[in-house]
Write an enzyme that holds these catalytic residues in place. Structure first.
Site, short mmCIF file in Angstrom:
data_model
loop_
_atom_site.label_atom_id
_atom_site.label_comp_id
_atom_site.label_asym_id
_atom_site.label_seq_id
_atom_site.Cartn_x
_atom_site.Cartn_y
_atom_site.Cartn_z
N ASP A 187 -2.37 -14.86 13.85
CA ASP A 187 -2.98 -15.70 13.28
C ASP A 187 -3.27 -16.71 15.17
OD1 ASP A 187 -2.59 -18.58 12.02
OD2 ASP A 187 -0.35 -18.45 12.08
N ASN A 230 -5.89 -15.84 1.63
CA ASN A 230 -6.94 -16.49 2.50
C ASN A 230 -8.13 -16.16 1.53
OD1 ASN A 230 -5.77 -14.48 4.75
ND2 ASN A 230 -5.50 -16.20 4.37
#
Ligand code: IPE
Ligand code: MG
Length: 231
Positions: free
Chosen positions: A22, A70
């Site tokens: 991340d 995503n």
């Protein structure tokens, strides 16, 4: 010394480290770069972490490369991340030098809802085949992966075959040979669990760091592993 009681030092236990990658976008934004540059830097950080893990008592390294959630990102960003996966799965010579094999978890290519493009499928299949003889570190990339999808599928497959219990669910996970996670890493200051390995992380330690993934390095890996000291 009493020779009868002598035994060589036991090999350190091999551990499973899982990483929620991340902060690639924020890393780039901070430098005035497009988000895609952050993903490129993140792929390089991953290569470094693989080298570091192979040199330590890490037996399995599992990374969240791209989730089922995503796909909603802007098309150019998704395209860039997909091409980086071709690069990750293309690092076969490097994997050989690290005696590491590559594996993949995610929605099986032929199943309903699966979205892995054919060119990434080919890169995955080739990487798995070419690195299979390497007997050290097992690097698993989660691509088009979501833990809830994995568990729903495992439960329905278990139900089709007999009683549903923890053993039958475990047998039907995408990769039933993946051992329980020992340490889960999450970068970029996000102190939360996402849709990643929810079954496998039961009981693990969690290493949160403020550093974005492109800055994650061997020293950070050591800090994460230090959580296991004394276990
Ligand atoms: C992680 O970085 C990479 C992927 C999820 C593919 P992000 O892209 O989530 O970066 P931030 O969170 O926007 O900084
Ligand atoms: Mg993010």
């Amino acid at each position: 010394m009493n020779d009868k009681n002598f035994s060589p030092a036991a090999e350190p236990r091999k551990v499973h480290v899982a990483c929620v990658i991340d902060g690639n976008g924020r890393w780039a934004q901070k430098r005035g770069l497009p988000r895609t540059e952050g993903h490129t830097a993140g792929e390089e950080a991953l290569a470094e972490v693989v080298r570091a893990a192979a040199a330590r008592n890490v037996g399995w390294l599992t990374v969240f490369g791209f989730s089922t959630e995503n796909w909603v990102r802007p098309r150019p960003e998704v395209r860039h991340i997909l091409s980086l996966h071709r690069k990750i799965f293309g690092r076969v010579d490097e994997m050989r030098r690290n005696n590491a094999s590559i594996r993949w978890i995610g929605r099986p290519f032929k199943e309903k809802g699966a979205r892995t493009p054919v060119y990434v499928q080919r890169a995955i299949d080739k990487a798995i085949a070419d690195t299979a003889p390497n007997s050290g570190l097992v690097v698993t990339v989660a691509f088009d992966y979501g833990s809830r999808a994995e568990l729903a599928r495992a439960a329905s497959r278990a139900a089709a075959a007999g009683p549903v219990d923890p053993t039958s669910i475990e047998k039907n996970l995408y990769d039933p040979t993946l051992p329980p996670v020992d340490v889960l890493v999450r970068t970029s200051g996000e102190k939360r669990i996402s849709n990643f390995l929810l079954w496998q992380i039961n009981g693990c330690k969690v290493y949160f760091t403020d550093r974005p993934w492109p800055d994650f390095d061997a020293a950070e890996l050591d800090q994460a592993l230090a959580l296991l000291d004394g276990d």
